[in-house]
Each structure stands twice: as C-alpha cells, then as structure tokens.
Scaffold this motif. Structure first.
Motif, PDB file in Angstrom:
ATOM      1  N   VAL A  62       0.842  -1.204   0.000  1.00  0.00           N
ATOM      2  CA  VAL A  62       0.000   0.000   0.000  1.00  0.00           C
ATOM      3  C   VAL A  62       0.874   1.250   0.000  1.00  0.00           C
ATOM      4  O   VAL A  62       1.876   1.322   0.717  1.00  0.00           O
ATOM      5  CB  VAL A  62      -0.940   0.010   1.221  1.00  0.00           C
ATOM      6  N   THR A  63       0.481   2.244  -0.796  1.00  0.00           N
ATOM      7  CA  THR A  63       1.165   3.531  -0.810  1.00  0.00           C
ATOM      8  C   THR A  63       0.177   4.623  -0.439  1.00  0.00           C
ATOM      9  O   THR A  63      -0.887   4.742  -1.050  1.00  0.00           O
ATOM     10  CB  THR A  63       1.738   3.848  -2.209  1.00  0.00           C
ATOM     11  N   LEU A  64       0.517   5.404   0.572  1.00  0.00           N
ATOM     12  CA  LEU A  64      -0.220   6.610   0.933  1.00  0.00           C
ATOM     13  C   LEU A  64       0.708   7.759   0.575  1.00  0.00           C
ATOM     14  O   LEU A  64       1.547   8.175   1.377  1.00  0.00           O
ATOM     15  CB  LEU A  64      -0.569   6.619   2.426  1.00  0.00           C
ATOM     16  N   GLY A  65       0.602   8.237  -0.658  1.00  0.00           N
ATOM     17  CA  GLY A  65       1.589   9.162  -1.193  1.00  0.00           C
ATOM     18  C   GLY A  65       1.029  10.503  -1.618  1.00  0.00           C
ATOM     19  O   GLY A  65      -0.167  10.763  -1.539  1.00  0.00           O
ATOM     20  N   ALA A  66       1.935  11.335  -2.108  1.00  0.00           N
ATOM     21  CA  ALA A  66       1.585  12.666  -2.598  1.00  0.00           C
ATOM     22  C   ALA A  66       1.357  12.604  -4.105  1.00  0.00           C
ATOM     23  O   ALA A  66       1.945  11.781  -4.802  1.00  0.00           O
ATOM     24  CB  ALA A  66       2.702  13.652  -2.281  1.00  0.00           C
ATOM     25  N   GLY A  85      -6.641  -2.626   0.560  1.00  0.00           N
ATOM     26  CA  GLY A  85      -6.147  -3.879   0.003  1.00  0.00           C
ATOM     27  C   GLY A  85      -4.747  -3.791  -0.570  1.00  0.00           C
ATOM     28  O   GLY A  85      -4.192  -2.710  -0.786  1.00  0.00           O
ATOM     29  N   ALA A  86      -4.204  -4.952  -0.864  1.00  0.00           N
ATOM     30  CA  ALA A  86      -2.826  -5.090  -1.333  1.00  0.00           C
ATOM     31  C   ALA A  86      -2.554  -4.244  -2.574  1.00  0.00           C
ATOM     32  O   ALA A  86      -3.366  -4.186  -3.491  1.00  0.00           O
ATOM     33  CB  ALA A  86      -2.534  -6.558  -1.638  1.00  0.00           C
ATOM     34  N   GLY A 103     -10.202  -1.590  -2.488  1.00  0.00           N
ATOM     35  CA  GLY A 103      -9.841  -2.899  -3.017  1.00  0.00           C
ATOM     36  C   GLY A 103      -8.390  -2.981  -3.450  1.00  0.00           C
ATOM     37  O   GLY A 103      -7.713  -1.970  -3.664  1.00  0.00           O
ATOM     38  N   ALA A 104      -7.920  -4.202  -3.608  1.00  0.00           N
ATOM     39  CA  ALA A 104      -6.555  -4.447  -4.066  1.00  0.00           C
ATOM     40  C   ALA A 104      -6.343  -3.802  -5.432  1.00  0.00           C
ATOM     41  O   ALA A 104      -7.231  -3.814  -6.283  1.00  0.00           O
ATOM     42  CB  ALA A 104      -6.291  -5.943  -4.148  1.00  0.00           C
ATOM     43  N   ASN A 105      -5.175  -3.213  -5.623  1.00  0.00           N
ATOM     44  CA  ASN A 105      -4.757  -2.580  -6.873  1.00  0.00           C
ATOM     45  C   ASN A 105      -5.530  -1.323  -7.245  1.00  0.00           C
ATOM     46  O   ASN A 105      -5.359  -0.802  -8.338  1.00  0.00           O
ATOM     47  CB  ASN A 105      -4.798  -3.556  -8.050  1.00  0.00           C
TER      48      ASN A 105
END
Length: 127
Positions: A62-66, A85-86, A103-105
C-alpha cells in the motif's frame, strides 16, 4: 514522536533502520492512530503528512503518497476502521471516510465517502 519534538535527525535514523528491517517505509512526520495493522507489510509507504485513524488495516504494498510537490498537506487522511487492500495506491491530500474499503490494486485520487467501497485501477466508488 521524535519528529514532533523537533528531533529530525534521530527520527530519520530511526525511520531508516525500521525500513531496513521491515520493508515498511513510514515518514517520521506521519500521524498513525491506535490499533493500525500492517499485514505482510513489505513495500508499504506512508508519506510525511499522512494521517491514519484508529482500527485501520493496510495490506502489503500500500502507498499513501503525494500527487504533487507542494508545501502543506500532500498525503491522504484515512478515517477510522478503513481497510486498504494489497498494492492499493492512495494519492494526494484526500480523505478516505470511516469504514471505507479500498480494493486491491485500486488507485484513489479523490475523496471517498464513509462506508464506500472503491475498486479497480480508476478508483471506482461502489456504495
């Protein structure tokens, strides 16, 4: 905690070593709530201005990014009880409402209301 006290260098050193040993990269400026679970955390990235509520589940990758380089809030705010999700990517200064499921992706670049389900590479919201 160290980052909030203004101890920038020790916070960065601590973040480096935890990334080295776990494969999880959490910026020391991120705010993380209680009972957050990072399941199979390899590849998880949490940015500097990210805020994560309580009882959140993050799966691997998971990425919580800018979404852009600016001053101020650049990363997402994740509500309480959220499941991500993954390999999902959540970008920008957006808000994910309480008890939402990503959800994943999925690639999410817009606010998600509480209790919603988001799926797919375009971040389609299902109620």
């Amino acid at each position: 905690m160290l980052w909030g006290w203004g101890w920038r260098i020790p916070a960065r050193i601590h973040a480096f070593w935890t990334r080295f040993w776990t494969g999880i990269e959490i910026h020391p400026g991120a705010q993380i709530g209680r009972r957050v679970v990072i399941d199979h955390g390899m590849g998880v990235v949490i940015g500097e201005t990210a805020i994560i509520g309580d009882d959140v589940m993050l799966y691997h990758g998971v990425t919580l990014g800018a979404s852009e380089i600016t001053d101020g809030k650049r990363h997402p705010t994740i509500g309480n009880g959220v499941i991500i999700g993954a390999t999902a990517v959540v970008l920008g200064p957006i808000t994910i409402g309480d008890n939402a499921k990503i959800g994943a992706n999925a690639v999410v670049t817009k606010d998600v209301p509480a209790g919603a389900v988001v799926i797919g590479p375009r971040g389609e919201v299902r109620s």
